[in-house]
Motif scaffolding. Sequence first.
Motif, PDB file in Angstrom:
ATOM      1  N   GLU A  26      11.920   2.429  10.175  1.00 22.49           N
ATOM      2  CA  GLU A  26      12.136   0.984  10.337  1.00 22.49           C
ATOM      3  C   GLU A  26      11.189   0.395  11.378  1.00 22.49           C
ATOM      4  N   GLU A  27      11.023   1.093  12.483  1.00 26.56           N
ATOM      5  CA  GLU A  27      10.149   0.596  13.551  1.00 26.56           C
ATOM      6  C   GLU A  27       8.705   0.477  13.088  1.00 26.56           C
ATOM      7  N   ASN A  28       8.314   1.309  12.124  1.00 27.06           N
ATOM      8  CA  ASN A  28       6.936   1.295  11.622  1.00 27.06           C
ATOM      9  C   ASN A  28       6.805   0.598  10.272  1.00 27.06           C
ATOM     10  N   ASN A  29       7.865  -0.132   9.890  1.00 32.79           N
ATOM     11  CA  ASN A  29       7.832  -0.938   8.657  1.00 32.79           C
ATOM     12  C   ASN A  29       7.474  -0.132   7.412  1.00 32.79           C
ATOM     13  N   PHE A  30       7.997   1.097   7.349  1.00 29.99           N
ATOM     14  CA  PHE A  30       7.640   1.973   6.235  1.00 29.99           C
ATOM     15  C   PHE A  30       8.001   1.359   4.881  1.00 29.99           C
ATOM     16  N   LYS A  31       9.199   0.774   4.782  1.00 30.98           N
ATOM     17  CA  LYS A  31       9.642   0.193   3.510  1.00 30.98           C
ATOM     18  C   LYS A  31       8.735  -0.961   3.088  1.00 30.98           C
ATOM     19  N   GLU A  32       8.380  -1.822   4.061  1.00 28.96           N
ATOM     20  CA  GLU A  32       7.500  -2.958   3.769  1.00 28.96           C
ATOM     21  C   GLU A  32       6.106  -2.494   3.348  1.00 28.96           C
ATOM     22  N   ILE A  33       5.613  -1.436   3.996  1.00 33.19           N
ATOM     23  CA  ILE A  33       4.295  -0.893   3.642  1.00 33.19           C
ATOM     24  C   ILE A  33       4.315  -0.361   2.209  1.00 33.19           C
ATOM     25  N   LEU A  34       5.376   0.346   1.868  1.00 28.80           N
ATOM     26  CA  LEU A  34       5.488   0.900   0.516  1.00 28.80           C
ATOM     27  C   LEU A  34       5.560  -0.220  -0.523  1.00 28.80           C
ATOM     28  N   LYS A  54       4.423  -3.257  -0.204  1.00 31.91           N
ATOM     29  CA  LYS A  54       3.115  -3.923  -0.245  1.00 31.91           C
ATOM     30  C   LYS A  54       2.131  -3.133  -1.095  1.00 31.91           C
ATOM     31  N   GLY A  55       2.176  -1.811  -0.976  1.00 35.36           N
ATOM     32  CA  GLY A  55       1.306  -0.975  -1.797  1.00 35.36           C
ATOM     33  C   GLY A  55       1.572  -1.158  -3.277  1.00 35.36           C
ATOM     34  N   ILE A  56       2.851  -1.214  -3.656  1.00 33.28           N
ATOM     35  CA  ILE A  56       3.219  -1.388  -5.064  1.00 33.28           C
ATOM     36  C   ILE A  56       2.765  -2.754  -5.574  1.00 33.28           C
ATOM     37  N   LEU A  57       2.908  -3.782  -4.743  1.00 26.89           N
ATOM     38  CA  LEU A  57       2.448  -5.120  -5.134  1.00 26.89           C
ATOM     39  C   LEU A  57       0.927  -5.161  -5.275  1.00 26.89           C
ATOM     40  N   ASN A  58       0.215  -4.392  -4.456  1.00 27.52           N
ATOM     41  CA  ASN A  58      -1.244  -4.319  -4.589  1.00 27.52           C
ATOM     42  C   ASN A  58      -1.644  -3.579  -5.864  1.00 27.52           C
ATOM     43  N   ALA A  59      -0.821  -2.614  -6.268  1.00 30.38           N
ATOM     44  CA  ALA A  59      -1.072  -1.928  -7.541  1.00 30.38           C
ATOM     45  C   ALA A  59      -0.938  -2.908  -8.704  1.00 30.38           C
ATOM     46  N   GLU A  60       0.086  -3.788  -8.635  1.00 32.96           N
ATOM     47  CA  GLU A  60       0.249  -4.809  -9.674  1.00 32.96           C
ATOM     48  C   GLU A  60      -0.957  -5.751  -9.693  1.00 32.96           C
ATOM     49  N   LYS A  61      -1.416  -6.142  -8.501  1.00 30.30           N
ATOM     50  CA  LYS A  61      -2.577  -7.038  -8.400  1.00 30.30           C
ATOM     51  C   LYS A  61      -3.802  -6.398  -9.053  1.00 30.30           C
ATOM     52  N   ARG A  62      -3.996  -5.096  -8.812  1.00 32.36           N
ATOM     53  CA  ARG A  62      -5.138  -4.403  -9.399  1.00 32.36           C
ATOM     54  C   ARG A  62      -5.025  -4.321 -10.929  1.00 32.36           C
ATOM     55  N   ALA A  63      -3.790  -4.132 -11.404  1.00 26.25           N
ATOM     56  CA  ALA A  63      -3.570  -4.098 -12.859  1.00 26.25           C
ATOM     57  C   ALA A  63      -4.007  -5.405 -13.493  1.00 26.25           C
ATOM     58  N   LYS A  64      -3.680  -6.523 -12.842  1.00 25.69           N
ATOM     59  CA  LYS A  64      -4.068  -7.819 -13.368  1.00 25.69           C
ATOM     60  C   LYS A  64      -5.587  -8.003 -13.338  1.00 25.69           C
ATOM     61  N   GLU A  65      -6.236  -7.453 -12.307  1.00 25.43           N
ATOM     62  CA  GLU A  65      -7.698  -7.558 -12.167  1.00 25.43           C
ATOM     63  C   GLU A  65      -8.414  -6.794 -13.274  1.00 25.43           C
ATOM     64  N   LEU A  66      -7.801  -5.707 -13.771  1.00 22.95           N
ATOM     65  CA  LEU A  66      -8.455  -4.868 -14.769  1.00 22.95           C
ATOM     66  C   LEU A  66      -8.739  -5.615 -16.074  1.00 22.95           C
ATOM     67  N   ASN A  67      -7.967  -6.665 -16.329  1.00 26.07           N
ATOM     68  CA  ASN A  67      -8.187  -7.440 -17.554  1.00 26.07           C
ATOM     69  C   ASN A  67      -9.490  -8.251 -17.488  1.00 26.07           C
TER      70      ASN A  67
END
Length: 267
Positions: free
Chosen positions: A243-251, A253-266
């Motif tokens: 919690e102190e290192n925002n692990f859940k938020e980092i994870l 954010k990574g998943i949302l960046n994966a979605e962003k990359r999927a959209k870019e691939l088109n």
Amino acid sequence: MKIAIIGAGNMGLSFSKSFLKYELIKPENLHLITRNQSKIQKISEEFPKSKISIFDEVKELDADLIIIAVKPQDFQKAAESFQFSLNENQMILSIMAGIKIEKIQNLLNHKLVVRAMPNSPTLLGMGITGYTSAEGISFNQLMNIERLLNSTGRSVYLENEELLDGVTALSGSGPAYFYYIVDAMIKAGTEMGIDENLSKLFVKQTMLGAYHLINNSDKSLEDLIKDVASKGGTTEAALKTFEENNFKEILQKGILNAEKRAKELNG
């Protein structure tokens, strides 16, 4: 049914093995197409009764269903180099991340397209695939596709194609997130002096047991966490650090960046 798979890589071959395992297709009705000449011998050994070709050799495609399993970054170049033409009754099933139905239709000049996003546990028949379809595809045609997809695990139909990029980020890429966490746990074990093989055993069995608890319990994830994390205990100490290192938020954010990359691939 005759099936051709364009892009005989890991996912294309795992689909092929599932189709054959459940006898959804005869080996002689499977056509595997690869770009890499050096892979022909190995694929031929695995699929001795099926037709194996490289891209340049295919002048016509005798198949009811054509599965496109090339890397999304390579699709446009591959589509422009195809020397065969499609007839109006042939179905296209794309398992490429990010590439939308409309783009596939335009590049192939073909309307009957189903888009799916499987994940790597399809190799064991334990995958999950989200899929959606273009207009004009009949219920029976869609059920035939679903029957094939279900041979690799489970499938879920999505009315909204936009959600498929989220599925790509969540379950398509998802196994890698678990491997990443498992690797971190194993390395923590070795740092504490536990033999690496023993650390792997403890972590893998812990992950397996935790999965079954999630699957068989009516409790929420928050309650399951509370069951393990007693006040002032060891689990609480670990969770506090997360919690102190925002692990859940980092994870997340990574998943949302994966979605962003999927959209870019088109593109």
